[in-house]
Design a protein around this motif. Structure first.
Motif, PDB file in Angstrom:
ATOM      1  N   VAL A  52       0.832  -1.205   0.000  1.00 25.71           N
ATOM      2  CA  VAL A  52       0.000   0.000   0.000  1.00 25.71           C
ATOM      3  C   VAL A  52       0.867   1.256   0.000  1.00 25.71           C
ATOM      4  CG1 VAL A  52      -1.689   1.305   1.360  1.00 25.71           C
ATOM      5  CG2 VAL A  52      -1.969  -1.148   1.062  1.00 25.71           C
ATOM      6  N   THR A  53       1.929   1.255   0.777  1.00 24.98           N
ATOM      7  CA  THR A  53       2.818   2.417   0.849  1.00 24.98           C
ATOM      8  C   THR A  53       3.565   2.617  -0.465  1.00 24.98           C
ATOM      9  OG1 THR A  53       3.103   2.109   3.223  1.00 24.98           O
ATOM     10  CG2 THR A  53       4.739   3.446   2.095  1.00 24.98           C
ATOM     11  N   LEU A  54       4.034   1.527  -1.062  1.00 20.42           N
ATOM     12  CA  LEU A  54       4.801   1.645  -2.299  1.00 20.42           C
ATOM     13  C   LEU A  54       3.961   2.145  -3.479  1.00 20.42           C
ATOM     14  CD1 LEU A  54       7.025  -1.569  -2.255  1.00 20.42           C
ATOM     15  CD2 LEU A  54       7.773   0.788  -2.004  1.00 20.42           C
ATOM     16  N   PHE A  55       2.698   1.715  -3.548  1.00 23.19           N
ATOM     17  CA  PHE A  55       1.915   1.979  -4.741  1.00 23.19           C
ATOM     18  C   PHE A  55       0.766   2.980  -4.585  1.00 23.19           C
ATOM     19  CE2 PHE A  55       3.711  -2.264  -5.474  1.00 23.19           C
ATOM     20  CZ  PHE A  55       4.363  -2.027  -6.667  1.00 23.19           C
ATOM     21  N   PHE A  56       0.258   3.170  -3.362  1.00 25.80           N
ATOM     22  CA  PHE A  56      -0.969   3.939  -3.241  1.00 25.80           C
ATOM     23  C   PHE A  56      -0.892   5.184  -2.358  1.00 25.80           C
ATOM     24  CE2 PHE A  56      -2.383  -0.454  -4.094  1.00 25.80           C
ATOM     25  CZ  PHE A  56      -2.962  -0.225  -5.336  1.00 25.80           C
ATOM     26  N   LEU A  57      -0.172   5.110  -1.263  1.00 25.99           N
ATOM     27  CA  LEU A  57      -0.183   6.217  -0.311  1.00 25.99           C
ATOM     28  C   LEU A  57       0.768   7.337  -0.719  1.00 25.99           C
ATOM     29  CD1 LEU A  57      -0.277   4.547   3.209  1.00 25.99           C
ATOM     30  CD2 LEU A  57      -2.113   5.728   2.040  1.00 25.99           C
ATOM     31  N   PRO A  58       0.344   8.568  -0.483  1.00 23.61           N
ATOM     32  CA  PRO A  58       1.276   9.677  -0.700  1.00 23.61           C
ATOM     33  C   PRO A  58       2.320   9.695   0.413  1.00 23.61           C
ATOM     34  CG  PRO A  58      -0.759  10.483   0.258  1.00 23.61           C
ATOM     35  CD  PRO A  58      -0.957   9.016  -0.013  1.00 23.61           C
ATOM     36  N   GLN A  59       3.318  10.535   0.270  1.00 26.74           N
ATOM     37  CA  GLN A  59       4.346  10.683   1.303  1.00 26.74           C
ATOM     38  C   GLN A  59       3.683  11.192   2.584  1.00 26.74           C
ATOM     39  OE1 GLN A  59       7.615  10.146   0.349  1.00 26.74           O
ATOM     40  NE2 GLN A  59       8.631  10.622   2.240  1.00 26.74           N
ATOM     41  N   LEU A  60       3.851  10.464   3.663  1.00 22.77           N
ATOM     42  CA  LEU A  60       3.252  10.830   4.947  1.00 22.77           C
ATOM     43  C   LEU A  60       4.332  10.876   6.019  1.00 22.77           C
ATOM     44  CD1 LEU A  60       0.136   8.478   4.770  1.00 22.77           C
ATOM     45  CD2 LEU A  60       0.129  10.956   4.463  1.00 22.77           C
ATOM     46  N   PRO A  61       4.069  11.562   7.117  1.00 20.89           N
ATOM     47  CA  PRO A  61       5.038  11.578   8.221  1.00 20.89           C
ATOM     48  C   PRO A  61       5.228  10.173   8.808  1.00 20.89           C
ATOM     49  CG  PRO A  61       3.370  13.281   8.519  1.00 20.89           C
ATOM     50  CD  PRO A  61       2.932  12.447   7.366  1.00 20.89           C
ATOM     51  N   PHE A  62       6.390   9.951   9.405  1.00 18.08           N
ATOM     52  CA  PHE A  62       6.716   8.644   9.974  1.00 18.08           C
ATOM     53  C   PHE A  62       5.698   8.200  11.013  1.00 18.08           C
ATOM     54  CE2 PHE A  62       8.675   6.133  13.355  1.00 18.08           C
ATOM     55  CZ  PHE A  62       9.037   5.015  12.618  1.00 18.08           C
ATOM     56  N   TRP A  63       5.210   9.110  11.852  1.00 18.85           N
ATOM     57  CA  TRP A  63       4.267   8.733  12.908  1.00 18.85           C
ATOM     58  C   TRP A  63       2.956   8.186  12.332  1.00 18.85           C
ATOM     59  CZ3 TRP A  63      -0.504  10.906  13.422  1.00 18.85           C
ATOM     60  CH2 TRP A  63      -0.735  12.117  12.764  1.00 18.85           C
ATOM     61  N   VAL A  64       2.581   8.621  11.132  1.00 22.36           N
ATOM     62  CA  VAL A  64       1.366   8.089  10.498  1.00 22.36           C
ATOM     63  C   VAL A  64       1.598   6.634  10.108  1.00 22.36           C
ATOM     64  CG1 VAL A  64      -0.232   8.308   8.558  1.00 22.36           C
ATOM     65  CG2 VAL A  64       0.624  10.361   9.702  1.00 22.36           C
ATOM     66  N   TYR A  65       2.743   6.349   9.514  1.00 23.47           N
ATOM     67  CA  TYR A  65       3.072   4.967   9.162  1.00 23.47           C
ATOM     68  C   TYR A  65       3.168   4.085  10.412  1.00 23.47           C
ATOM     69  CZ  TYR A  65       4.168   6.596   4.455  1.00 23.47           C
ATOM     70  OH  TYR A  65       4.100   7.132   3.209  1.00 23.47           O
ATOM     71  N   ALA A  66       3.740   4.621  11.468  1.00 22.43           N
ATOM     72  CA  ALA A  66       3.840   3.871  12.723  1.00 22.43           C
ATOM     73  C   ALA A  66       2.456   3.574  13.286  1.00 22.43           C
ATOM     74  CB  ALA A  66       4.680   4.645  13.740  1.00 22.43           C
ATOM     75  N   ALA A  67       1.567   4.553  13.251  1.00 23.63           N
ATOM     76  CA  ALA A  67       0.194   4.352  13.744  1.00 23.63           C
ATOM     77  C   ALA A  67      -0.543   3.328  12.883  1.00 23.63           C
ATOM     78  CB  ALA A  67      -0.556   5.676  13.772  1.00 23.63           C
ATOM     79  N   MET A  68      -0.317   3.388  11.583  1.00 26.29           N
ATOM     80  CA  MET A  68      -0.938   2.408  10.686  1.00 26.29           C
ATOM     81  C   MET A  68      -0.424   1.001  10.986  1.00 26.29           C
ATOM     82  SD  MET A  68      -0.867   4.541   7.126  1.00 26.29           S
ATOM     83  CE  MET A  68      -1.307   3.154   6.108  1.00 26.29           C
ATOM     84  N   PHE A  69       0.882   0.876  11.223  1.00 26.67           N
ATOM     85  CA  PHE A  69       1.460  -0.426  11.537  1.00 26.67           C
ATOM     86  C   PHE A  69       0.865  -0.980  12.830  1.00 26.67           C
ATOM     87  CE2 PHE A  69       4.478  -3.166  13.671  1.00 26.67           C
ATOM     88  CZ  PHE A  69       4.774  -4.083  12.685  1.00 26.67           C
ATOM     89  N   VAL A  70       0.778  -0.154  13.853  1.00 28.37           N
ATOM     90  CA  VAL A  70       0.227  -0.601  15.141  1.00 28.37           C
ATOM     91  C   VAL A  70      -1.227  -1.028  14.980  1.00 28.37           C
ATOM     92  CG1 VAL A  70      -0.415   0.175  17.463  1.00 28.37           C
ATOM     93  CG2 VAL A  70       1.843   0.703  16.551  1.00 28.37           C
ATOM     94  N   ALA A  71      -2.020  -0.243  14.266  1.00 23.35           N
ATOM     95  CA  ALA A  71      -3.436  -0.579  14.063  1.00 23.35           C
ATOM     96  C   ALA A  71      -3.577  -1.881  13.282  1.00 23.35           C
ATOM     97  CB  ALA A  71      -4.157   0.558  13.342  1.00 23.35           C
ATOM     98  N   SER A  72      -2.788  -2.036  12.240  1.00 23.59           N
ATOM     99  CA  SER A  72      -2.852  -3.236  11.424  1.00 23.59           C
ATOM    100  C   SER A  72      -2.352  -4.467  12.184  1.00 23.59           C
ATOM    101  CB  SER A  72      -2.034  -3.031  10.150  1.00 23.59           C
ATOM    102  OG  SER A  72      -2.205  -4.098   9.275  1.00 23.59           O
ATOM    103  N   PHE A  73      -1.261  -4.305  12.930  1.00 26.50           N
ATOM    104  CA  PHE A  73      -0.723  -5.408  13.723  1.00 26.50           C
ATOM    105  C   PHE A  73      -1.731  -5.852  14.784  1.00 26.50           C
ATOM    106  CE2 PHE A  73       1.841  -7.225  17.159  1.00 26.50           C
ATOM    107  CZ  PHE A  73       2.578  -8.163  16.456  1.00 26.50           C
ATOM    108  N   ALA A  74      -2.352  -4.890  15.471  1.00 27.73           N
ATOM    109  CA  ALA A  74      -3.361  -5.221  16.488  1.00 27.73           C
ATOM    110  C   ALA A  74      -4.557  -5.910  15.854  1.00 27.73           C
ATOM    111  CB  ALA A  74      -3.789  -3.955  17.225  1.00 27.73           C
TER     112      ALA A  74
END
Length: 163
Positions: free
Chosen positions: A117-139
């Protein structure tokens, strides 16, 4: 059968994630809360069949079904393959501790979709957004793929479980 159920339900899960994204100030993190439902089928297949490659095979077939149903494009196949590959890697690494591997495979496999999703679809976002997405997805993967799969296996009769 699990691939078919996963491929068919994926459309509904994706629509649910889209609805969650409509909540103000939650995009793109909210859509990750349901990502574990996509992976549940792969983890369940790996736990029931207990054969190397079952998560990858289930993922590939699930992605193909999603692609053919028209809900997604070729990226559905790539996402499902990546999720299956991560699950297989976790199961191969933690083969002695089955409960831990089910939960960890669910969480990491669910979070692995962020790579595509990050490689192909998402625009450049701050690191904390990616971290929050990872935590939500992992949970989500821990809850839906890990916990749900282990609970389903507990209620299935022994005759349905492959050795």
């Amino acid at each position: 059968m699990l691939s078919s159920a996963g491929g068919a339900s994926s459309f509904l899960v994706s629509r649910g994630a889209t609805l969650l994204s409509l909540i103000p100030f939650t995009y793109p993190v909210a859509s990750q809360f349901l990502s574990g439902l996509h992976v549940t089928w792969l983890i369940l297949a790996a736990v029931l069949v207990r054969s190397k490659g079952s998560a990858i095979g289930t993922g590939l077939l699930k992605g193909l079904i999603e692609m053919l149903l028209g809900g997604n494009n070729v990226f559905a196949l790539l996402l499902s393959f990546t999720e299956g590959l991560v699950a297989e890697t976790v199961f191969a690494t933690f083969q002695n501790t089955r409960t831990v591997s089910v939960y960890l495979a669910g969480g990491l496999s669910s979070a692995s979709n962020l790579i595509i999703v990050t490689l192909f679809f998402l625009p450049q976002l701050p690191f904390w957004v990616y971290a929050a997405m990872f935590v939500a997805s992992f949970a989500s993967g821990l809850l839906f793929a890990g916990y749900l799969s282990s609970q389903i296996c507990k209620v299935l009769p022994a005759s349905l479980k492959f050795k």
